[in-house]
Scaffold this motif. Sequence first.
Motif, PDB file in Angstrom:
ATOM      1  N   ASN A   1      -6.988  13.880  -2.867  1.00  0.00           N
ATOM      2  CA  ASN A   1      -7.096  13.185  -1.578  1.00  0.00           C
ATOM      3  C   ASN A   1      -7.016  11.673  -1.786  1.00  0.00           C
ATOM      4  O   ASN A   1      -7.713  11.115  -2.642  1.00  0.00           O
ATOM      5  N   LEU A   2      -6.186  11.021  -0.988  1.00  0.00           N
ATOM      6  CA  LEU A   2      -6.011   9.580  -1.089  1.00  0.00           C
ATOM      7  C   LEU A   2      -6.201   8.949   0.285  1.00  0.00           C
ATOM      8  O   LEU A   2      -5.615   9.402   1.267  1.00  0.00           O
ATOM      9  N   MET A   3      -7.050   7.926   0.348  1.00  0.00           N
ATOM     10  CA  MET A   3      -7.251   7.202   1.604  1.00  0.00           C
ATOM     11  C   MET A   3      -6.899   5.740   1.392  1.00  0.00           C
ATOM     12  O   MET A   3      -7.502   5.065   0.565  1.00  0.00           O
ATOM     13  N   PHE A   4      -5.900   5.276   2.154  1.00  0.00           N
ATOM     14  CA  PHE A   4      -5.466   3.888   2.073  1.00  0.00           C
ATOM     15  C   PHE A   4      -5.622   3.233   3.434  1.00  0.00           C
ATOM     16  O   PHE A   4      -5.310   3.837   4.456  1.00  0.00           O
ATOM     17  N   SER A   5      -6.096   2.000   3.435  1.00  0.00           N
ATOM     18  CA  SER A   5      -6.220   1.273   4.689  1.00  0.00           C
ATOM     19  C   SER A   5      -6.394  -0.210   4.403  1.00  0.00           C
ATOM     20  O   SER A   5      -6.783  -0.601   3.298  1.00  0.00           O
ATOM     21  N   ALA A   6      -6.103  -1.027   5.414  1.00  0.00           N
ATOM     22  CA  ALA A   6      -6.307  -2.470   5.246  1.00  0.00           C
ATOM     23  C   ALA A   6      -7.787  -2.810   5.331  1.00  0.00           C
ATOM     24  O   ALA A   6      -8.245  -3.781   4.736  1.00  0.00           O
ATOM     25  N   THR A   7      -8.539  -2.009   6.085  1.00  0.00           N
ATOM     26  CA  THR A   7      -9.977  -2.245   6.220  1.00  0.00           C
ATOM     27  C   THR A   7     -10.722  -0.923   6.101  1.00  0.00           C
ATOM     28  O   THR A   7     -10.182   0.133   6.409  1.00  0.00           O
TER      29      THR A   7
ATOM     30  N   LYS B   1       0.822  -1.212   0.000  1.00  0.00           N
ATOM     31  CA  LYS B   1       0.000   0.000   0.000  1.00  0.00           C
ATOM     32  C   LYS B   1       0.857   1.264   0.000  1.00  0.00           C
ATOM     33  O   LYS B   1       0.553   2.233  -0.689  1.00  0.00           O
ATOM     34  N   THR B   2       1.932   1.247   0.805  1.00  0.00           N
ATOM     35  CA  THR B   2       2.752   2.451   0.936  1.00  0.00           C
ATOM     36  C   THR B   2       3.364   2.853  -0.401  1.00  0.00           C
ATOM     37  O   THR B   2       3.298   4.020  -0.802  1.00  0.00           O
ATOM     38  N   ALA B   3       3.939   1.898  -1.117  1.00  0.00           N
ATOM     39  CA  ALA B   3       4.484   2.204  -2.441  1.00  0.00           C
ATOM     40  C   ALA B   3       3.370   2.596  -3.393  1.00  0.00           C
ATOM     41  O   ALA B   3       3.588   3.385  -4.328  1.00  0.00           O
ATOM     42  N   GLY B   4       2.164   2.082  -3.150  1.00  0.00           N
ATOM     43  CA  GLY B   4       1.031   2.389  -4.004  1.00  0.00           C
ATOM     44  C   GLY B   4       0.702   3.867  -4.042  1.00  0.00           C
ATOM     45  O   GLY B   4       0.222   4.384  -5.062  1.00  0.00           O
ATOM     46  N   PHE B   5       0.951   4.586  -2.938  1.00  0.00           N
ATOM     47  CA  PHE B   5       0.725   6.037  -2.986  1.00  0.00           C
ATOM     48  C   PHE B   5       2.028   6.824  -3.056  1.00  0.00           C
ATOM     49  O   PHE B   5       2.067   7.928  -3.598  1.00  0.00           O
ATOM     50  N   THR B   6       3.121   6.269  -2.537  1.00  0.00           N
ATOM     51  CA  THR B   6       4.389   6.995  -2.540  1.00  0.00           C
ATOM     52  C   THR B   6       4.935   7.195  -3.955  1.00  0.00           C
ATOM     53  O   THR B   6       5.344   8.305  -4.329  1.00  0.00           O
ATOM     54  N   LEU B   7       4.947   6.147  -4.759  1.00  0.00           N
ATOM     55  CA  LEU B   7       5.541   6.228  -6.095  1.00  0.00           C
ATOM     56  C   LEU B   7       4.841   7.245  -7.012  1.00  0.00           C
ATOM     57  O   LEU B   7       5.510   8.098  -7.613  1.00  0.00           O
ATOM     58  N   PRO B   8       3.513   7.209  -7.135  1.00  0.00           N
ATOM     59  CA  PRO B   8       2.879   8.203  -8.015  1.00  0.00           C
ATOM     60  C   PRO B   8       2.992   9.626  -7.498  1.00  0.00           C
ATOM     61  O   PRO B   8       3.080  10.578  -8.285  1.00  0.00           O
ATOM     62  N   VAL B   9       3.016   9.788  -6.178  1.00  0.00           N
ATOM     63  CA  VAL B   9       3.162  11.135  -5.612  1.00  0.00           C
ATOM     64  C   VAL B   9       4.555  11.680  -5.908  1.00  0.00           C
ATOM     65  O   VAL B   9       4.726  12.869  -6.240  1.00  0.00           O
ATOM     66  N   LEU B  10       5.567  10.831  -5.793  1.00  0.00           N
ATOM     67  CA  LEU B  10       6.925  11.255  -6.129  1.00  0.00           C
ATOM     68  C   LEU B  10       7.025  11.607  -7.616  1.00  0.00           C
ATOM     69  O   LEU B  10       7.702  12.568  -7.998  1.00  0.00           O
ATOM     70  N   GLN B  11       6.357  10.816  -8.451  1.00  0.00           N
ATOM     71  CA  GLN B  11       6.334  11.106  -9.893  1.00  0.00           C
ATOM     72  C   GLN B  11       5.717  12.481 -10.141  1.00  0.00           C
ATOM     73  O   GLN B  11       6.237  13.281 -10.932  1.00  0.00           O
ATOM     74  N   TYR B  12       4.628  12.767  -9.455  1.00  0.00           N
ATOM     75  CA  TYR B  12       3.949  14.062  -9.597  1.00  0.00           C
ATOM     76  C   TYR B  12       4.867  15.202  -9.162  1.00  0.00           C
ATOM     77  O   TYR B  12       4.991  16.219  -9.870  1.00  0.00           O
ATOM     78  N   LEU B  13       5.529  15.034  -8.027  1.00  0.00           N
ATOM     79  CA  LEU B  13       6.390  16.097  -7.505  1.00  0.00           C
ATOM     80  C   LEU B  13       7.567  16.380  -8.436  1.00  0.00           C
ATOM     81  O   LEU B  13       7.948  17.540  -8.643  1.00  0.00           O
ATOM     82  N   THR B  14       8.160  15.334  -8.987  1.00  0.00           N
ATOM     83  CA  THR B  14       9.339  15.530  -9.835  1.00  0.00           C
ATOM     84  C   THR B  14       9.001  16.206 -11.163  1.00  0.00           C
ATOM     85  O   THR B  14       9.851  16.838 -11.776  1.00  0.00           O
ATOM     86  N   THR B  15       7.759  16.085 -11.595  1.00  0.00           N
ATOM     87  CA  THR B  15       7.378  16.677 -12.886  1.00  0.00           C
ATOM     88  C   THR B  15       6.751  18.054 -12.747  1.00  0.00           C
ATOM     89  O   THR B  15       6.524  18.742 -13.753  1.00  0.00           O
ATOM     90  N   THR B  16       6.477  18.476 -11.510  1.00  0.00           N
ATOM     91  CA  THR B  16       5.827  19.780 -11.314  1.00  0.00           C
ATOM     92  C   THR B  16       6.576  20.663 -10.326  1.00  0.00           C
ATOM     93  O   THR B  16       6.067  21.696  -9.921  1.00  0.00           O
ATOM     94  N   LYS B  17       7.758  20.272  -9.936  1.00  0.00           N
ATOM     95  CA  LYS B  17       8.494  20.964  -8.877  1.00  0.00           C
ATOM     96  C   LYS B  17       9.113  22.272  -9.368  1.00  0.00           C
ATOM     97  O   LYS B  17       9.654  22.344 -10.466  1.00  0.00           O
ATOM     98  N   ASN B  18       9.065  23.283  -8.504  1.00  0.00           N
ATOM     99  CA  ASN B  18       9.772  24.535  -8.740  1.00  0.00           C
ATOM    100  C   ASN B  18      11.142  24.435  -8.063  1.00  0.00           C
ATOM    101  O   ASN B  18      11.220  24.306  -6.851  1.00  0.00           O
ATOM    102  N   PRO B  19      12.239  24.467  -8.816  1.00  0.00           N
ATOM    103  CA  PRO B  19      13.560  24.257  -8.223  1.00  0.00           C
ATOM    104  C   PRO B  19      13.985  25.329  -7.218  1.00  0.00           C
ATOM    105  O   PRO B  19      14.876  25.099  -6.407  1.00  0.00           O
ATOM    106  N   LYS B  20      13.353  26.498  -7.243  1.00  0.00           N
ATOM    107  CA  LYS B  20      13.766  27.582  -6.350  1.00  0.00           C
ATOM    108  C   LYS B  20      12.873  27.728  -5.116  1.00  0.00           C
ATOM    109  O   LYS B  20      13.234  28.421  -4.173  1.00  0.00           O
ATOM    110  N   PHE B  21      11.735  27.117  -5.150  1.00  0.00           N
ATOM    111  CA  PHE B  21      10.771  27.332  -4.062  1.00  0.00           C
ATOM    112  C   PHE B  21      10.211  25.985  -3.612  1.00  0.00           C
ATOM    113  O   PHE B  21       9.724  25.219  -4.433  1.00  0.00           O
ATOM    114  N   ARG B  22      10.306  25.669  -2.328  1.00  0.00           N
ATOM    115  CA  ARG B  22       9.879  24.360  -1.830  1.00  0.00           C
ATOM    116  C   ARG B  22       8.788  24.482  -0.762  1.00  0.00           C
ATOM    117  O   ARG B  22       9.050  24.262   0.421  1.00  0.00           O
TER     118      ARG B  22
END
Length: 413
Positions: free
Chosen positions: A181-187, A51-72
Amino acid sequence: MSFKDLGLSDALVKAVEEKGYTVPSPIQQKAIPHILAGKDILASAQTGTGKTAGFTLPVLQYLTTTKNPKFRPLRVLVLTPTRELAAQVHDNVREYSKYVNIRSAVVFGGVKAASQIKTLKQGVDILVATPGRLLDLHDQKAVSFRRIDVLILDEADRMLDMGFARDLNKIISYMPVKRQNLMFSATFSKEIKKLAEGILRNPVSVETAPQNSTAKKVTHKVFKVDKKKKTEFTIKLIKEGKWNQVLVFTRTKHGANKLTEKLIKAGISAAAIHGNKSQGARTKALKNFKDNTIKILVATDIAARGLDIPLLPHVINFELPNVPEDYVHRIGRTGRAGAAGEAISLVCSEETEYQSEIEKLLKEKLKSHIVAGFEPIDTAPPKRAASQSKGSFGKKKKTKVETQITIGQKKRY
């Protein structure tokens, strides 16, 4: 299907492969494309299925393609119910982002806030946090939620169980209306689905296994044991089985401490982990357990979520949980990522109703065994009436109705 086929960058795929994964798990295959498309997600999957990789990987993909290098500004917030889970999620974020220019941090209580504030002031793209400490830092103006693009609630049901509904409501009120918004859970209980209605917008439901199911390779075994002989029987199981790594669950902190002391007196290396332990002690106990410095980790339900122990062979329910869903989370610590595992429950007369409720939830009859010399001779009736007014930590627990009313009082979603 490969991770590359899901639309992830070469840098992320390289990081994933270095962790030994080449084929996405079912939850990752189903969730990642929807998240990359910007959709809200309500996802349910067995614990230990990625589950963790299920939301971590696409979020990282989003951040790397839309990031402002000067402002975080802080753009992605992951909320978890426990410190252990927060630390585990952040470890995953760091491992998957090792080849991309993304800054991440984790904040939780139990440690001094000064170093956390210093890190936040340097700028982070993604923050993993527990609700209480996060609100404290917000009150100190150490963190701002005004630029949040993605909110992730991990193990949202546990957050409600632990009384974080009001904190969640407050945190969300400070965020922009427009966000993913993303909600992940086992139940997902009915209450969680109702919570989702107040947060998610036209969500895609993703489910890879029946709700409240357990991993197929986990074997369940119940021993009917006299209440006064549970400790002796636990020691017998560990010594005769020559078990070297066992996670044992108790219902109370006092019970965890008491059992740990008796195990040590019996010559078995053990440590306890629960809410009264300092963060340093909890981190040390978990580390020693993972590297096999100690054989037994005795925990309350605070550890039922967030403990990722590779190839953990045995989980013992020294006492059955009074919330049947917690059984799923407890034994979810074994049988992870397709590995085999064994879940053993010691049941005395007071817990027969708990066992029935667990069986009803699992839609499965758990076969019971009786061992000579440990027969259940106690005749105390089930304690359901007394336990209903208390949570796992011995405190009065909000009813689900009260919780839902709190979370439903939206401010600025």
